[in-house]
Every structure is written in C-alpha cells, then in structure tokens.
Design a protein around this motif. Sequence first.
Motif, mmCIF file in Angstrom:
data_model
loop_
_atom_site.group_PDB
_atom_site.id
_atom_site.type_symbol
_atom_site.label_atom_id
_atom_site.label_comp_id
_atom_site.label_asym_id
_atom_site.label_seq_id
_atom_site.Cartn_x
_atom_site.Cartn_y
_atom_site.Cartn_z
ATOM 1 N N ILE A 59 30.229 -12.250 -23.564
ATOM 2 C CA ILE A 59 31.365 -12.442 -22.648
ATOM 3 C C ILE A 59 31.860 -11.094 -22.136
ATOM 4 C CG2 ILE A 59 33.785 -13.162 -22.528
ATOM 5 C CD1 ILE A 59 33.066 -15.440 -24.461
ATOM 6 N N CYS A 60 32.078 -10.151 -23.052
ATOM 7 C CA CYS A 60 32.607 -8.851 -22.644
ATOM 8 C C CYS A 60 31.642 -8.179 -21.671
ATOM 9 C CB CYS A 60 32.845 -7.960 -23.862
ATOM 10 S SG CYS A 60 34.166 -8.583 -24.923
ATOM 11 N N ARG A 61 30.366 -8.278 -21.968
ATOM 12 C CA ARG A 61 29.365 -7.633 -21.096
ATOM 13 C C ARG A 61 29.401 -8.264 -19.705
ATOM 14 N NH1 ARG A 61 24.659 -9.540 -21.069
ATOM 15 N NH2 ARG A 61 24.682 -10.196 -23.249
ATOM 16 N N LYS A 62 29.402 -9.571 -19.654
ATOM 17 C CA LYS A 62 29.384 -10.243 -18.346
ATOM 18 C C LYS A 62 30.634 -9.894 -17.535
ATOM 19 C CE LYS A 62 26.375 -14.178 -19.289
ATOM 20 N NZ LYS A 62 25.485 -14.202 -18.123
ATOM 21 N N LEU A 63 31.777 -9.837 -18.202
ATOM 22 C CA LEU A 63 32.999 -9.499 -17.457
ATOM 23 C C LEU A 63 32.890 -8.095 -16.880
ATOM 24 C CD1 LEU A 63 35.734 -11.104 -19.750
ATOM 25 C CD2 LEU A 63 35.026 -11.860 -17.466
ATOM 26 N N ASP B 136 30.117 -6.587 -16.105
ATOM 27 C CA ASP B 136 29.130 -6.671 -15.015
ATOM 28 C C ASP B 136 29.742 -7.250 -13.749
ATOM 29 O OD1 ASP B 136 27.279 -5.702 -16.702
ATOM 30 O OD2 ASP B 136 26.261 -7.611 -17.090
ATOM 31 N N HIS B 137 30.846 -7.980 -13.884
ATOM 32 C CA HIS B 137 31.419 -8.645 -12.712
ATOM 33 C C HIS B 137 32.788 -8.094 -12.343
ATOM 34 C CE1 HIS B 137 28.165 -11.349 -13.794
ATOM 35 N NE2 HIS B 137 28.173 -11.721 -12.519
ATOM 36 N N GLY B 138 32.968 -6.805 -12.527
ATOM 37 C CA GLY B 138 34.128 -6.181 -11.905
ATOM 38 C C GLY B 138 35.222 -5.698 -12.837
ATOM 39 N N LEU B 139 35.236 -6.089 -14.096
ATOM 40 C CA LEU B 139 36.318 -5.600 -14.950
ATOM 41 C C LEU B 139 35.904 -4.292 -15.620
ATOM 42 C CD1 LEU B 139 37.814 -8.772 -16.701
ATOM 43 C CD2 LEU B 139 38.585 -7.560 -14.670
ATOM 44 N N ALA B 140 36.909 -3.399 -15.775
ATOM 45 C CA ALA B 140 36.620 -2.109 -16.402
ATOM 46 C C ALA B 140 36.409 -2.298 -17.902
ATOM 47 C CB ALA B 140 37.784 -1.158 -16.164
ATOM 48 N N GLY B 141 35.580 -1.447 -18.474
ATOM 49 C CA GLY B 141 35.358 -1.496 -19.921
ATOM 50 C C GLY B 141 36.638 -1.227 -20.693
ATOM 51 N N THR B 142 37.622 -0.603 -20.040
ATOM 52 C CA THR B 142 38.887 -0.286 -20.725
ATOM 53 C C THR B 142 39.869 -1.463 -20.690
ATOM 54 O OG1 THR B 142 39.619 0.631 -18.638
ATOM 55 C CG2 THR B 142 38.795 2.192 -20.279
ATOM 56 N N ARG C 88 42.242 -6.100 -32.066
ATOM 57 C CA ARG C 88 42.566 -5.634 -30.727
ATOM 58 C C ARG C 88 41.579 -4.557 -30.312
ATOM 59 N NH1 ARG C 88 47.168 -4.614 -33.418
ATOM 60 N NH2 ARG C 88 48.683 -6.290 -33.500
ATOM 61 N N GLY C 89 41.199 -4.597 -29.062
ATOM 62 C CA GLY C 89 40.289 -3.576 -28.573
ATOM 63 C C GLY C 89 40.217 -3.645 -27.067
ATOM 64 N N THR C 90 39.057 -3.298 -26.528
ATOM 65 C CA THR C 90 38.836 -3.379 -25.083
ATOM 66 C C THR C 90 37.518 -4.106 -24.877
ATOM 67 O OG1 THR C 90 37.553 -1.345 -25.051
ATOM 68 C CG2 THR C 90 39.936 -1.126 -24.735
ATOM 69 N N LEU C 91 37.209 -4.391 -23.634
ATOM 70 C CA LEU C 91 35.933 -5.059 -23.368
ATOM 71 C C LEU C 91 34.781 -4.228 -23.926
ATOM 72 C CD1 LEU C 91 36.336 -6.516 -19.755
ATOM 73 C CD2 LEU C 91 36.358 -7.728 -21.955
ATOM 74 N N ALA C 92 34.971 -2.899 -23.938
ATOM 75 C CA ALA C 92 33.887 -2.045 -24.421
ATOM 76 C C ALA C 92 33.791 -2.030 -25.938
ATOM 77 C CB ALA C 92 34.079 -0.621 -23.888
ATOM 78 N N THR C 93 34.925 -2.229 -26.619
ATOM 79 C CA THR C 93 34.906 -2.022 -28.084
ATOM 80 C C THR C 93 35.022 -3.295 -28.907
ATOM 81 O OG1 THR C 93 37.315 -1.780 -28.189
ATOM 82 C CG2 THR C 93 36.029 0.229 -27.791
ATOM 83 N N LEU C 94 35.485 -4.361 -28.315
ATOM 84 C CA LEU C 94 35.866 -5.526 -29.127
ATOM 85 C C LEU C 94 34.705 -6.142 -29.916
ATOM 86 C CD1 LEU C 94 38.509 -7.160 -29.711
ATOM 87 C CD2 LEU C 94 37.498 -8.938 -28.303
ATOM 88 N N ALA C 95 33.545 -6.232 -29.290
ATOM 89 C CA ALA C 95 32.424 -6.882 -29.976
ATOM 90 C C ALA C 95 32.098 -6.148 -31.274
ATOM 91 C CB ALA C 95 31.214 -6.941 -29.052
#
Length: 507
Positions: A397-401, A403-409, A427-434
């Motif tokens: 999910i985080c990767r796809k988001l 890839d489709h416009g959201l910042a890793g932060t 708690r984290g960010t799209l880049a760190t949560l997984a």
Amino acid sequence: MDWFPIFLALGDAPALVVGGGAVALRKARQLLEAGCRVGVVAPRCDPEFQPLFSAGRVRWHAAGFEPEMVAGYRLVIAATDDPGLNRLVAASANRFGVLVNVVDDPALCGFIMPAVVDRSPLTIAIGTGGGAPILAREIKASLEALMPAALGRLAGFMGHWRAKVRSRISRPEARRRLWERVARGPVAEHLYAGREAEAHRLMAQMIEMASGAGADSPPTAGEVYIVGAGPGDPELLTMRALRLMQQADVVLHDRLVPPAILALVRREAARIDVGKRGGGAPGWPQQQIHQTMIRLAREGNRVLRLKGGDPLIFGRGGEEMEALARAGVAYQVVPGITAASGCAAYAGIPLTHRKYARSCVLVSGHDVEDPAYDWNRLGAPAQTIVFYMALGQIEAICRKLCDHGLAGTTPAALVASGTTHEQEIVRGTLATLADLAARRRPPSPALLIVGEVAGLSESLRWFHPDSAAAADLAAAAGNFEDRPDDRPAPGFGPAAMPSDLAAAQVE
Ligand code: SAH
C-alpha cells in the motif's frame, strides 16, 4: 419509609414561589413545566425572571412575604437564603393547609421533589429523603441511559389497550402473560422503531389469540437485529445496541466482538461464534450465516447479529439485509462506531482536520492488486485514507501510494486493537511504516491511516491504556515508536505474514 411517594394531579393549580434568586427561578420553571399557574413573592427578582413576567407566565408580587399570601395556593416553595423567612413560610403554609417545600431543608418540608425520569405517561421518581439529591441525580442519569426514549410510547400504547384487554381476556393470569409479551416482544420493538400501525395490528392479533384457544403460542415470527458493536471499548456501544443485546434469544457474533461486549448480551441468550470453525478454519461461510439467521427468526427467536464496528462498513451487513429481505424476515440495523472513527479518536487523529484534509476515504486493503483500485484517486492531495484489513499489505500500500503522487514523508499510522486496553500505535511515514510494523508486529485487528492528520497523533494522543504506559514514556523521551521493547523481529511483513493472521484480517 419516611416519605410516602405519590404522584400529584396538579392540573393548572396555583403554586407560589417565595424568593427571587436563581434557585427560585429554577423552581418556578419546574412548576411551569408541570402546568401550574405560578406566582412569585420577592421584593427583587433575578433579571432572568423578566421574560417569564413579560410573557404573563409568572405573576410577580413585588413585596416582602406575609403569612396570608399562601392562602388559596395548592403548594408553596420557599427558596430564599434567609432561614428565618423560610421557617415563616413553612409555618404559614402549615397553618393554611397548603403543601410546602423548603429548598434544602427537609425538616421543614411537607413534600419533597424527586429527581424524575420522564417518559410520560411513564414517570419514575427518585427520592433520597432530601438527604442526597446528587445521588438521586446520578441514579436518574443511569436510568435515562438505560431506558429507551420511546418507552413513553409503549406506556401510552399499553394504556390505550388496557380496557380492551380487560374486556376480552377475563383470566388475570392470561392478561399478565399477554402484557409481559407486549412489554418484551415485537410489539414494543415495533413501537421503538416507530412502526405504530404494525404494533396496533399485532396487538389486535395477540388479543384474539389470547382470548381464544392458542393462548400460549408465540403469535409471530421473530426478528433479526443487525447490530454494530463498535471497535472494542464496550462504552462505545449505542444505547439501542445495548437494549437489543439485552433482549435477544440468540446471538451470532463475529470474532471481532470482544468478550467484554459479549458479556453484556442477555445471559440466557444462546451464543453462536460464526467467526470460528473447528480446526482453526476461518469463519462460517456467509450463506450459512444467512440460513441460520433466517431459520432462527422463523422459529420465533429474536436473533442478534452482532458485528464489530459498523455492520454496513466492510461488515457484510448489506448481504445479510438482502438475504433477510428476500426471505421476508423482519430486521433492523443498528449503526456502530466504525474502526476508522474509533481508532482515529483514540489515537488522537482528527480524520478531517480542516488544515490538512478535505476528504477522507475508507478503503478495504486486503487485496491491493485488485485492478478496481483507483490509486491515482487515493493519492490525491489533502485527503486522509483509512485502510481496513491492511495488516498484511502495508508495504504494498505504502509503495503504491508513493508511486501515485504521495511523498514518502507523508505521515502514516497503524492503530492495532484500537480503543481497547491493548491499543498500540505504530507511527511513521509512507517510507518507514512497513519496516517499523515488521519489527513491532502489531496485533490484529489493525487499521492503517495515511495522510497529514496521522502525524498529529503524537501530540494529540490522549488515550493511554496501561499496557502502553511504558511506551508513552519512551515516546515522550523522543522515541518515535510506542514500544521501546522491540520484540523479536521475525521478518514480519506482507510476505512473511502467518496465514491465520491473514485470515483474521478478512472477515
Ligand atoms: N465493520 C467493521 C470493519 C470490519 S473489517 C467496522 O466498521 O469497523 C475488519 C477490519 O476492521 C480489521 O481488519 C481492521 O482493519 C478494522 N478494525 C476493526 N476493529 C478494529 C480495532 N479495534 N482496531 C483496529 N482496527 C480495527
């Protein structure tokens, strides 16, 4: 019993309040509500009396109190802060045979006013002999919460049919049984749900049956209550849910419904856990749930279908309604607090904080490869996205988001066992949560919240269940994670997810 409780037929009887302060005002208002014609004696009055005077609802004698003033009144209330004057009012009332109440002085009172739960014509009065009015108010609050607002409708309905029942059913025992069935059964349910005509029709039928041969057989088929149990904290149940839980004959519940909530279901009700099958298999097939509900209802049972969160949000309540409607079985649906609301609130995440989010979407996250997902839309700016059933898909999910416009932060939070004492937040960010989730292994069920608002959780969080107390200290010390005690890292992640946990994610 020091005080004999009676209900007084006041009509528009004249009542007098002595005093012009805030307490006197409250008493005057109570008497007005009861329908009395109210007079007030006081040299000066609180300005808030003014609208009552100008509207002609209360008559003001702008003078000092004189004993003869009580003559002709049905009751009088002394509400001044002068004990001597209050005593004089009481003595005068006694002399003229007028009922008297002296505020906060039971010894001078001829009557006291109870705390009232008003479901007119049903009225409950709670008294403590004037000694502990706060306690009476507490009890009133509990009763208010327990008693459906529409109980008055039931009381009125029963009053309406009383003479008819008496004339048609001569045996008192049979009448008693009939009334019990009315109060606990589908007639009451129809009334609470606002179906007056059906209640009357059913009542007529029941009287026919009770006055004839089949006096003891239940007159109608049962009903199914599709009820949302909320995300876990029993206090998040609605009053209606609780009421239906307490009158069910049988309950079919999911594995998401915790024991603390099941404990509130009527003790005598049979329990069926449709979230379980032998040998660790996932829950019952949906068809089997439908058939069981229909059969039980047709046998005359009140069937409680208890579901986690809201029954119509990723709860398959819609399919159950369709099946019941097709089978012609009556049902009602009680909304529950869905995991998104519950978890967000208890994690300090304002889902649509106006500075950060213009919209909020609820998404099922268990099959993110499904081409039906519109990732471009999910990646839109100023939007909060809540993924249900996403524990095994966080990385994807985080990767796809991204890839489709959201910042890793972009902030992201995983809330596990939300609203319960086991609640954990990663708690984290799209880049760190997984990665964080893989190390922390939050338990199921868990909800993924993505968007700027997820970042507010750290500062706005207010719910600190015991098990997370240590983690909060660590968080305060600058540790970004809730739990400092990194558990063994078994390589948890989408690929390594134990299969029974994956199953638990998909209801
Ligand atoms: N009808 C339910 C959702 C059922 S789908 C509702 O309205 O909430 C099951 C998913 O709900 C879980 O996988 C998880 O994502 C979410 N969920 C339910 N209860 C939860 C809880 N207490 N904490 C975190 N997530 C929860």
